[in-house]
Structures are given as structure tokens and as C-alpha cells.
Design a protein around this motif. Structure first.
Motif, short mmCIF file in Angstrom:
data_model
loop_
_atom_site.label_atom_id
_atom_site.label_comp_id
_atom_site.label_asym_id
_atom_site.label_seq_id
_atom_site.Cartn_x
_atom_site.Cartn_y
_atom_site.Cartn_z
N THR A 288 0.36 -1.03 -0.19
CA THR A 288 -0.06 0.37 0.01
C THR A 288 0.65 1.41 0.05
O THR A 288 0.55 2.30 -0.43
CB THR A 288 -0.84 -0.08 1.50
OG1 THR A 288 -2.49 -0.69 0.60
CG2 THR A 288 -1.86 1.50 1.19
N MET A 289 1.49 0.64 0.65
CA MET A 289 2.61 2.38 0.90
C MET A 289 3.62 2.43 -0.86
O MET A 289 3.56 3.29 -0.97
CB MET A 289 3.98 1.81 2.03
CG MET A 289 3.51 2.54 2.86
SD MET A 289 4.73 2.46 4.87
CE MET A 289 5.09 1.11 4.72
N ALA A 290 4.07 1.68 -1.00
CA ALA A 290 4.75 1.42 -2.70
C ALA A 290 3.29 2.17 -3.77
O ALA A 290 3.10 2.98 -4.73
CB ALA A 290 4.81 0.09 -3.01
N THR A 291 1.80 1.53 -3.63
CA THR A 291 1.27 2.23 -4.10
C THR A 291 0.84 4.36 -3.71
O THR A 291 0.70 4.66 -5.29
CB THR A 291 0.14 1.37 -3.80
OG1 THR A 291 -0.12 -0.05 -4.54
CG2 THR A 291 -1.45 1.91 -5.02
N MET A 292 0.62 3.95 -3.11
CA MET A 292 0.97 5.31 -1.92
C MET A 292 1.53 6.80 -3.45
O MET A 292 1.61 7.84 -3.29
CB MET A 292 1.16 5.61 -0.55
CG MET A 292 1.15 7.06 0.04
SD MET A 292 1.36 6.69 1.95
CE MET A 292 2.57 7.05 1.93
N LEU A 293 3.14 5.77 -3.04
CA LEU A 293 4.13 6.42 -3.16
C LEU A 293 3.93 7.12 -4.94
O LEU A 293 4.37 8.29 -5.53
CB LEU A 293 5.55 5.79 -2.85
CG LEU A 293 6.12 6.23 -1.63
CD1 LEU A 293 7.30 5.28 -1.20
CD2 LEU A 293 5.72 7.41 -0.81
N GLU A 294 4.11 6.10 -5.23
CA GLU A 294 3.43 6.26 -6.90
C GLU A 294 2.46 7.21 -7.15
O GLU A 294 2.60 7.97 -8.07
CB GLU A 294 2.85 4.89 -7.63
CG GLU A 294 3.07 4.69 -9.39
CD GLU A 294 2.47 3.24 -9.79
OE1 GLU A 294 1.80 1.92 -8.82
OE2 GLU A 294 2.01 3.89 -10.92
N PHE A 295 1.09 7.27 -6.88
CA PHE A 295 -0.11 8.24 -6.90
C PHE A 295 0.66 9.91 -6.53
O PHE A 295 0.19 10.01 -6.43
CB PHE A 295 -1.01 7.55 -5.35
CG PHE A 295 -2.28 8.60 -5.16
CD1 PHE A 295 -3.58 8.82 -6.56
CD2 PHE A 295 -2.64 9.56 -5.23
CE1 PHE A 295 -4.54 9.19 -7.13
CE2 PHE A 295 -3.59 10.46 -4.65
CZ PHE A 295 -5.00 9.84 -5.99
N CYS A 296 1.52 9.39 -5.23
CA CYS A 296 1.76 11.02 -4.36
C CYS A 296 2.80 11.61 -5.52
O CYS A 296 3.09 12.80 -5.93
CB CYS A 296 2.79 10.47 -3.35
SG CYS A 296 1.81 10.81 -2.23
N ALA A 297 3.94 10.58 -6.37
CA ALA A 297 4.36 11.15 -7.23
C ALA A 297 3.80 11.54 -8.70
O ALA A 297 4.41 12.70 -9.12
CB ALA A 297 5.74 10.25 -7.77
N ARG A 298 2.70 10.94 -8.89
CA ARG A 298 1.84 11.22 -10.06
C ARG A 298 1.13 13.00 -10.15
O ARG A 298 1.55 13.71 -11.34
CB ARG A 298 0.96 10.10 -10.48
CG ARG A 298 0.15 10.62 -11.64
CD ARG A 298 -0.62 8.99 -12.08
NE ARG A 298 0.04 7.90 -12.00
CZ ARG A 298 -1.24 7.14 -11.40
NH1 ARG A 298 -2.64 7.07 -10.65
NH2 ARG A 298 -0.78 5.74 -11.26
N HIS A 299 0.79 12.86 -8.78
CA HIS A 299 0.05 14.27 -8.65
C HIS A 299 1.10 15.09 -8.10
O HIS A 299 -0.29 16.10 -7.36
CB HIS A 299 -1.67 13.18 -7.90
CG HIS A 299 -2.78 13.01 -8.48
ND1 HIS A 299 -3.42 13.72 -9.53
CD2 HIS A 299 -2.25 11.31 -8.30
CE1 HIS A 299 -4.05 12.53 -9.64
NE2 HIS A 299 -3.44 11.55 -9.33
N GLN A 300 2.52 14.35 -7.78
CA GLN A 300 2.56 15.48 -6.96
C GLN A 300 2.34 16.25 -5.37
O GLN A 300 1.80 16.99 -5.24
CB GLN A 300 3.28 16.84 -7.58
CG GLN A 300 4.25 17.09 -8.01
CD GLN A 300 5.88 16.60 -7.57
OE1 GLN A 300 6.44 17.01 -6.94
NE2 GLN A 300 6.28 15.08 -8.29
N ILE A 301 2.18 15.13 -5.14
CA ILE A 301 1.23 15.55 -3.47
C ILE A 301 2.62 15.20 -2.84
O ILE A 301 3.05 13.42 -2.50
CB ILE A 301 0.48 14.20 -2.85
CG1 ILE A 301 -1.04 14.76 -3.64
CG2 ILE A 301 -0.31 14.46 -1.82
CD1 ILE A 301 -2.06 13.24 -4.50
N LEU A 302 2.67 16.04 -1.43
CA LEU A 302 3.79 16.05 -0.31
C LEU A 302 2.66 16.60 0.57
O LEU A 302 2.56 17.44 0.81
CB LEU A 302 5.11 16.82 -1.60
CG LEU A 302 6.18 16.34 -1.58
CD1 LEU A 302 6.69 17.26 -2.71
CD2 LEU A 302 6.31 14.91 -1.21
N PRO A 303 3.88 16.20 1.79
CA PRO A 303 3.55 16.89 3.03
C PRO A 303 3.67 18.13 2.89
O PRO A 303 4.70 18.10 2.58
CB PRO A 303 4.03 16.52 4.64
CG PRO A 303 4.59 14.61 3.30
CD PRO A 303 4.69 14.95 2.15
#
Ligand SMILES: [Zn+2]
Ligand SMILES: [Zn+2]
Length: 343
Positions: free
Chosen positions: A296-311
Motif C-alpha cells: 500500500t505504501m508503494a502504491t501511495m508513493l506512486e500516486f503521490c509522484a503522479r499528482h505531486q502530493i507531498l506533506p
């Protein structure tokens, strides 16, 4: 494989008693396990759970104790049986750093539900340090395109709010509420907005209204405003509670539509007083979940990279970890503090 990077001792910042300021501590990590990897820490986020452990709020802290479980670094040693990772690769390690790998939960990919899962900072030292080890499966590679200086909080806070999106099959057509805008909640707003949902932020006051909208909320409701709460009764599919305070749960459950779910990821202090009549007629659910699995963390990171979502983070040198913790304790952190291990 190289032992060039082997350190006889690891050095970090330890609490020596409940609520004590952290002090430098060196310790011998022992031999590297066959399935372990060792990382040189570059950055580490500070989570409320670190503060809870420093203060021994949960009664399971042993001192001296080095906190830190939102760790980003590069792999400097690989155990003989470590799989899928390379020396020099950048990875993150979150709240858990190991699990048995053979129970039903591990075998179905829900490693975070393993009965012998190993929290990174319970019973061992964490990532406010120069080095940290984990089981190879729990060192999750960073995809390209995510700033390593900002990404640390995704490994605890991020995965905690991302995991329910997969676990409960949240759809882009869903109306989702987020209760609380802090370390977890601000990421939930960003994720859910990119997921395509209609996002409602619940706050204790409307002071944070503009901020919530900037983070991705389409609507903002003060949970203390009973007229506003009534106006959205029966509309939400899913309500994610990231707050750590006792709230009017009956009023929040009333905002759910049929088959709606009130889901807890924040640690609220008291038991939740809910009569089953609040659940049965509209087939509503109450539930909770921890951080996500490595997958799930790997999926989240891929999603974050695609949408440039960062804390959204504030950075402190690790050498000023006590100032950083004081800042967190003051409640002024927006929204997460990250320590830079090089400073
Ligand atoms: Zn945490
Ligand atoms: Zn297991």
C-alpha cells in the motif's frame, strides 16, 4: 555487498526518562540480520506517536529510547537474504519495520495486521539517528520525482490515511469527510481531492476554512455548528477521523448516508458512546485501521509522484531536535516537522 559502510555503533538522540529532552546516545546494533537492510538516515519526520512514546503515554516506552519512524535514507548494507533492494537505493521506513512474513495476514499482503509485527520504536531504537535497520520488505523504495526532504511523513501519517482508500474501495464519485486538519488530516485532504471525491473538511472552528480549501476541501463545516451539521445529514459515504479529541460522534454518524462508514485513524482519548440504533437502520459501520502495508505504501508513493502530493513540512536540523519537539508540542507545527540528519 560491501561492509565499507559498516559502523560499530549507531548514534542518535535519545530520551532518558519520560518527557526528558533528547540527548546524544551511541549504541551497538549487533550483527545485521540476514533479512535486514541498514540505511543511512537522511531525513526523519516527527509524529505525535514519537511524542507519546517520549512521554510514555502508552506505558510501553523503555529508556533510553531513540524515537523516529518516518525515516528516509539510502541503503548502506544488505543482509544475505534481503530481496529487491540495492545498495545506495533510497527508501523509507515507517511505523513498522518488520513482520513474520509467514502468517495469514503477511501471506495475503496485509503485513501491517501481522500479530508479531514490529513497531520501529517500540522495544528498539528509531530514526532520530545516523543509521536504522528494518526487514527488507518494510524498506519501501522511493519513486523518482518525490523530494526526499519532504517525503518522510508519508511513511506513517500518509500511509495511515491512504490505506483506507484502498481497504474500503473509496470511489471518485464518493462524498468523503475528513475530521481534523493536522499531520494526518492535511494529507487526507490532498489525497481525497486527487482521488476525485467531493471532500468535506470538519474543523473545530472555521478559522481554518481557507487553509482547508487550499489543501483540497470543497466544503468546510464546523463540527460544533449544529445547524451546519444538520444541513449535511445523510450525505456522506465515508468519514475519516484523523482528530485526536473526543467529538460528538452521534452528530458525525448522522452525516453519513446509508451504508456509510465512520472510520478512525486518529487516537481519540475516550471510548466511543454509540447506540446500535445509530448504525442498524441505515446499515452504517464503525471501524479503525493502522498504517498501510508495504505494498500500500508503494502504491501511495506512486500516486503521490503522479499528482505531486507531498506533506507540508517545517524543517529542523536533527541537531536541534529538542527545539523541533517543542515546536510540535506547542501545536504550531504546520503540518509536520522533518529533521535533516545532515545538520
Ligand atoms: Zn507515526
Ligand atoms: Zn505475519
Amino acid at each position: 555487498m560491501s561492509n565499507n559502510a559498516e559502523l560499530a555503533t549507531f548514534t542518535g538522540w535519545a530520551a532518558t526518562a519520560p518527557k526528558a529532552p533528547l540527548e546524544p546516545l551511541s549504541y551497538d546494533p549487533g550483527p545485521l540480520g540476514a533479512e535486514e537492510v541498514e540505511i543511512a538516515v537522511e531525513y526523519c519526520g516527527i509524529c505525535h506517536s514519537d511524542q507519546s512514546m517520549i512521554d510514555n503515554e502508552w506505558g510501553n516506552a523503555r529508556y533510553p529510547f531513540i524515537p523516529g519512524h518516518e525515516v528516509v535514507g539510502t541503503i548502506v548494507r544488505l543482509g544475505e537474504q534481503a530481496r529487491g533492494l540495492k545498495l545506495g537505493q533510497r527508501v523509507g521506513i515507517g511505523w513498522y519495520k518488520g513482520s513474520c512474513m509467514h502468517c495469514g495476514s503477511c501471506m495475503e499482503g496485509s503485513h501491517q495486521l501481522c500479530r508479531s509485527v514490529k513497531p520501529t520504536i517500540v522495544g528498539s531504537h528509531g530514526g532520530f539517528a545516523d543509521r536504522l535497520r528494518s526487514h527488507w520488505a518494510w524498506a519501501v523504495p522511493l519513486p523518482d520525482g518525490l523530494d526526499p526532504a519532504l517525503v518522510g511523513p508519508l511513511f506513517c501519517a500518509g500511509s495511515t490515511v491512504f490505506s483506507p482508500l484502498l481497504e474500503f474501495d473509496i470511489k471518485p464519485t464518493d462524498r468523503v469527510g475528513v475530521v481534523g486538519i493536522g499531520g494526518l488530516g492535511h494529507l487526507a485532504l490532498r489525497f481525497l481531492n486527487a482521488w476525485g471525491c467531493e471532500v468535506t473538511a470538519f474543523t473545530s472552528s472555521l478559522n481554518k476554512q481557507d487553509e482547508a480549501r487550499r489543501l483540497g476541501a470543497h466544503k468546510v463545516v464546523a463540527s460544533t455548528d449544529s445547524a451546519a451539521m444538520k444541513a449535511i445529514a445523510g450525505t456522506l459515504d465515508f468519514l475519516l477521523v484523523t482528530a485526536s479529541a473526543d467529538l460528538d460522534w452521534q452528530a458525525l454518524i448522522a452525516t453519513l448516508r446509508g451504508k456509510g462508514r465512520l472510520h478512525f485513524v486518529g487516537i481519540v482519548p475516550s471510548a466511543i458512546p454509540v447506540h446500535v440504533f445509530n448504525l442498524i437502520p441505515q446499515q452504517k459501520s464503525l471501524s479503525g485501521s493502522p498504517v498501510g502495508s508495504p505494498s500500500t505504501m508503494a502504491t501511495m508513493l506512486e500516486f503521490c509522484a503522479r499528482h505531486q502530493i507531498l506533506p507540508q513540512v517545517e524543517q529542523f536540523p536533527m541537531s536541534q531536535v529538542n527545539a523541533a519537539i517543542d515546536h510540535l508540542r506547542s501545536g504550531k507545527a504546520r503540518y509536520r516537522v522533518v529533521l535533516d540528519a545532515s545538520k
